[in-house]
Design an enzyme around this catalytic site. Structure first.
Site, mmCIF file in Angstrom:
data_model
loop_
_atom_site.group_PDB
_atom_site.id
_atom_site.type_symbol
_atom_site.label_atom_id
_atom_site.label_comp_id
_atom_site.label_asym_id
_atom_site.label_seq_id
_atom_site.Cartn_x
_atom_site.Cartn_y
_atom_site.Cartn_z
ATOM 1 C CB ALA A 274 -0.899 0.018 1.242
ATOM 2 C CB THR B 221 -0.888 1.405 -4.680
ATOM 3 O OG1 THR B 221 0.141 1.512 -5.669
ATOM 4 C CG2 THR B 221 -0.505 0.349 -3.663
ATOM 5 C CB THR C 28 -5.228 1.490 8.731
ATOM 6 O OG1 THR C 28 -5.135 2.534 9.689
ATOM 7 C CG2 THR C 28 -6.093 2.003 7.569
ATOM 8 C CG ASP C 29 -6.347 2.686 13.970
ATOM 9 O OD1 ASP C 29 -5.752 3.209 12.997
ATOM 10 O OD2 ASP C 29 -6.013 2.904 15.152
ATOM 11 C CD GLU C 30 -4.623 6.804 9.804
ATOM 12 O OE1 GLU C 30 -4.945 7.475 8.821
ATOM 13 O OE2 GLU C 30 -3.521 6.914 10.363
ATOM 14 C CE1 TYR D 229 -2.752 4.091 4.278
ATOM 15 C CE2 TYR D 229 -3.588 5.035 6.325
ATOM 16 C CZ TYR D 229 -3.032 3.974 5.633
ATOM 17 O OH TYR D 229 -2.766 2.786 6.289
ATOM 18 C CE LYS E 48 -4.850 -0.183 3.998
ATOM 19 N NZ LYS E 48 -3.967 -1.232 3.407
HETATM 20 P P1 NAD Z 1 5.209 0.919 4.077
HETATM 21 O O1 NAD Z 1 4.901 2.192 3.370
HETATM 22 O O2 NAD Z 1 6.371 0.874 5.008
HETATM 23 O O3 NAD Z 1 5.455 -0.248 3.003
HETATM 24 C C1 NAD Z 1 4.603 -0.434 1.913
HETATM 25 C C2 NAD Z 1 5.284 -1.425 0.961
HETATM 26 O O4 NAD Z 1 4.355 -1.661 -0.133
HETATM 27 C C3 NAD Z 1 6.584 -0.902 0.348
HETATM 28 O O5 NAD Z 1 7.581 -1.898 0.390
HETATM 29 C C4 NAD Z 1 6.202 -0.574 -1.097
HETATM 30 O O6 NAD Z 1 7.260 -0.731 -2.019
HETATM 31 C C5 NAD Z 1 5.094 -1.593 -1.347
HETATM 32 N N1 NAD Z 1 4.209 -1.136 -2.427
HETATM 33 C C6 NAD Z 1 3.620 0.095 -2.558
HETATM 34 N N2 NAD Z 1 2.914 0.150 -3.698
HETATM 35 C C7 NAD Z 1 3.029 -1.071 -4.293
HETATM 36 C C8 NAD Z 1 2.514 -1.642 -5.490
HETATM 37 N N3 NAD Z 1 1.752 -0.926 -6.310
HETATM 38 N N4 NAD Z 1 2.816 -2.920 -5.768
HETATM 39 C C9 NAD Z 1 3.603 -3.659 -4.938
HETATM 40 N N5 NAD Z 1 4.150 -3.157 -3.801
HETATM 41 C C10 NAD Z 1 3.856 -1.893 -3.486
HETATM 42 O O7 NAD Z 1 3.872 0.480 4.793
HETATM 43 P P2 NAD Z 1 3.645 -0.181 6.226
HETATM 44 O O8 NAD Z 1 3.637 0.880 7.246
HETATM 45 O O9 NAD Z 1 4.559 -1.338 6.360
HETATM 46 O O10 NAD Z 1 2.133 -0.689 6.061
HETATM 47 C C11 NAD Z 1 1.870 -1.968 5.481
HETATM 48 C C12 NAD Z 1 0.372 -2.179 5.457
HETATM 49 O O11 NAD Z 1 -0.152 -2.133 6.772
HETATM 50 C C13 NAD Z 1 -0.407 -1.137 4.659
HETATM 51 O O12 NAD Z 1 -1.445 -1.799 3.973
HETATM 52 C C14 NAD Z 1 -0.944 -0.197 5.721
HETATM 53 O O13 NAD Z 1 -2.147 0.398 5.291
HETATM 54 C C15 NAD Z 1 -1.184 -1.164 6.861
HETATM 55 N N6 NAD Z 1 -1.106 -0.579 8.218
HETATM 56 C C16 NAD Z 1 -0.029 0.166 8.594
HETATM 57 C C17 NAD Z 1 0.057 0.644 9.906
HETATM 58 C C18 NAD Z 1 1.226 1.451 10.391
HETATM 59 O O14 NAD Z 1 1.200 1.963 11.506
HETATM 60 N N7 NAD Z 1 2.309 1.572 9.630
HETATM 61 C C19 NAD Z 1 -0.984 0.369 10.804
HETATM 62 C C20 NAD Z 1 -2.078 -0.391 10.374
HETATM 63 C C21 NAD Z 1 -2.116 -0.871 9.076
HETATM 64 O O1 DAU Z 2 -3.423 4.215 12.750
HETATM 65 C C1 DAU Z 2 -2.753 3.459 11.804
HETATM 66 C C2 DAU Z 2 -2.012 4.354 10.842
HETATM 67 O O2 DAU Z 2 -0.896 4.891 11.564
HETATM 68 C C3 DAU Z 2 -1.526 3.630 9.590
HETATM 69 O O3 DAU Z 2 -2.642 3.181 8.865
HETATM 70 C C4 DAU Z 2 -0.666 4.545 8.722
HETATM 71 O O4 DAU Z 2 -0.151 3.834 7.620
HETATM 72 C C5 DAU Z 2 0.490 5.055 9.567
HETATM 73 O O5 DAU Z 2 1.280 5.957 8.819
HETATM 74 C C6 DAU Z 2 -0.034 5.740 10.832
HETATM 75 O O6 DAU Z 2 -0.746 6.963 10.485
HETATM 76 P P1 DAU Z 2 -0.569 8.316 11.339
HETATM 77 O O7 DAU Z 2 -0.958 9.450 10.494
HETATM 78 O O8 DAU Z 2 -1.210 8.175 12.684
HETATM 79 O O9 DAU Z 2 1.033 8.252 11.568
HETATM 80 P P2 DAU Z 2 2.175 9.393 11.509
HETATM 81 O O10 DAU Z 2 3.417 8.762 12.032
HETATM 82 O O11 DAU Z 2 2.222 10.070 10.201
HETATM 83 O O12 DAU Z 2 1.644 10.435 12.590
HETATM 84 C C7 DAU Z 2 1.402 10.054 13.930
HETATM 85 C C8 DAU Z 2 0.856 11.283 14.640
HETATM 86 O O13 DAU Z 2 1.904 12.234 14.789
HETATM 87 C C9 DAU Z 2 -0.267 11.992 13.914
HETATM 88 O O14 DAU Z 2 -1.198 12.479 14.856
HETATM 89 C C10 DAU Z 2 0.443 13.165 13.204
HETATM 90 C C11 DAU Z 2 1.576 13.485 14.147
HETATM 91 N N1 DAU Z 2 2.827 13.987 13.540
HETATM 92 C C12 DAU Z 2 3.381 13.295 12.505
HETATM 93 C C13 DAU Z 2 4.559 13.718 11.935
HETATM 94 C C14 DAU Z 2 5.171 12.967 10.763
HETATM 95 C C15 DAU Z 2 3.439 15.105 14.052
HETATM 96 O O15 DAU Z 2 2.941 15.719 15.037
HETATM 97 N N2 DAU Z 2 4.619 15.532 13.501
HETATM 98 C C16 DAU Z 2 5.198 14.890 12.440
HETATM 99 O O16 DAU Z 2 6.271 15.349 11.955
#
Ligand code: NAD
Ligand code: DAU
Length: 352
Positions: A82, A99, A133-135, A158, A162
């Site tokens: 994603a 994507t 995601t919970d979002e 985003y 999702k």
């Molecule tokens: P990330 O951005 O670190 O990694 C995403 C990966 O997907 C990358 O390796 C990228 O190259 C690959 N990708 C993107 N577009 C693609 C495409 N078109 N084809 C094939 N590969 C592709 O993401 P993450 O933080 O590891 O999140 C992974 C999954 O978990 C996502 O679906 C995200 O919505 C979900 N998620 C993330 C969080 C979080 O806190 N990071 C929380 C809940 C759910």
């Molecule tokens: O809740 C799950 C989600 O958590 C996932 O689905 C997303 O992929 C993941 O990126 C994350 O989303 P958030 O927007 O919550 O994460 P981020 O790290 O971007 O931001 C966390 C919090 O911090 C949010 O309230 C915004 C704030 N923030 C973020 C950045 C980058 C700041 O205050 N300063 C910053 O520079």
């Protein structure tokens, strides 16, 4: 098992691949397009393991997906690929729709074709886990928790993309009787996290004595989960979850963003060389808020606990300490990113 993991070169996907190969001894086919967020060095521990294979493929490319399914014949799919960063989705939603929505539909259709062509035994055991995601639930007020029945109400491009992908996965389960489960998880943190996200960005900025940009007044709440706890939950949901069901994943670690950043400052002050200018908390700057910034996320993971027996192993204090120490010890992982890929510039502001 042989598991096709999409997005396995990303933050959570690489933790899933390492867990499946190193701890469980399963075969993994990592399918990833290698976008800016990917990092194959996150997979260095398993890249030469005979249980591991890599395919550089875009999930929107149906012909390539068909080739991967037919040549590897997986028993299951864990779909994580994603575009994942909220701020980038505000600047440009196109890749997120492509994507997250079109790519998920293409994965579902390729899986459906694979299922139609494989033997009854393979088809009977097959599972598709859609990782979300919970979002998708939008924001909470000061009280309450997201449950699996909370209505969808996404705020950002985003989370809307999702949410769309979750609906596609559930529709494919109902209409085509496909063995699909969906997970919705809260904010992950831990090693190998791309430094555009709050925790790794603040660790690296604090280490380098740079400003720490906190959006708004820092009162927004996130519910943090250590990434390896998420990887374990995902495998449990894949293998034991009930088909057609959704499972929320979260670790009961609610913190305001300001609390998180202040704790990172204390840990970096303690574990790294001191700053000549004093405490790193002095680097905190309150900056313009994120448009559509959700106030609070918090997960009720009772269904996952009571049905599947999952509990988080890491608490936020120990997990954050481990994470800060990991960044201090792994400059070789993050140095190329901050030199060539992302320099910490502000993302996701609309015109003021
Ligand atoms: P990330 O951005 O670190 O990694 C995403 C990966 O997907 C990358 O390796 C990228 O190259 C690959 N990708 C993107 N577009 C693609 C495409 N078109 N084809 C094939 N590969 C592709 O993401 P993450 O933080 O590891 O999140 C992974 C999954 O978990 C996502 O679906 C995200 O919505 C979900 N998620 C993330 C969080 C979080 O806190 N990071 C929380 C809940 C759910
Ligand atoms: O809740 C799950 C989600 O958590 C996932 O689905 C997303 O992929 C993941 O990126 C994350 O989303 P958030 O927007 O919550 O994460 P981020 O790290 O971007 O931001 C966390 C919090 O911090 C949010 O309230 C915004 C704030 N923030 C973020 C950045 C980058 C700041 O205050 N300063 C910053 O520079």
């Amino acid at each position: 098992m042989k598991i096709l993991v999409t997005g396995g070169a990303g933050f959570i996907g690489s933790a899933v691949c390492r867990y499946l190969v190193q701890e469980l001894g399963h075969c993994v086919v990592n399918l990833d397009k290698l976008t800016y967020a990917a990092n194959l060095s996150s997979l260095a521990e398993i890249e030469n393991n005979p249980l591991y294979a890599f395919e550089k493929v875009d999930i929107c490319d149906r012909l390539e997906l068909d080739r991967v399914f037919s040549s590897h014949q997986p028993d299951a799919v864990m779909h994580l690929a994603a575009e994942s960063h909220v701020d980038r989705s505000i600047t440009g939603a196109g890749e997120f729709i492509q994507t997250n929505v079109v790519g998920t539909m293409t994965m579902l259709e390729a899986s459906r074709a694979y299922l139609a062509a494989c033997t009854q035994n393979v088809a009977k055991a097959f599972r598709f886990l859609h990782v979300s995601t919970d979002e998708v639930y939008g924001e909470l007020g000061e009280t309450g928790l997201f449950s699996e029945t909370t209505p969808y109400d996404p705020s950002s491009p985003y989370s809307a993309s999702k949410a769309a992908s979750d609906h596609l996965a559930k529709a494919w389960a109902r209409t085509y009787d496909m063995p699909i489960v969906v997970s919705n998880c809260s904010n992950n943190y831990g090693p190998f996290h791309f430094p555009e996200k709050l925790i790794p960005l603040m660790i690296l900025n604090a280490l380098h004595g740079k400003d720490l940009p906190v959006y708004g007044d820092g009162s927004n709440v996130r519910d943090w989960l250590y990434v390896d706890d998420h990887a374990r939950a995902l495998f449990m949901i894949l293998t034991k979850g009930r088909i057609g069901e959704t499972y929320n994943v979260g670790g009961q670690n609610e913190r305001t963003n300001l609390q998180v950043v202040e704790r990172i400052c204390s840990l970096v002050d303690e574990l790294a060389a001191p700053l000549a200018s004093g405490s790193r908390k002095d680097l905190i700057r309150f900056v313009q808020d994120r448009p559509g910034h959700d106030a609070r996320y918090a997960i009720d993971a009772e269904k996952l606990r009571s049905e599947l027996g999952w509990v988080a192993q890491e608490n936020f204090e120990s997990g954050l300490r481990k994470t800060v120490q990991w960044y201090l010890d792994h400059e070789a992982w993050w140095r190329p990113i901050i030199e060539h890929n992302y320099q910490g510039e502000r993302l996701g502001l609309t015109k003021t």
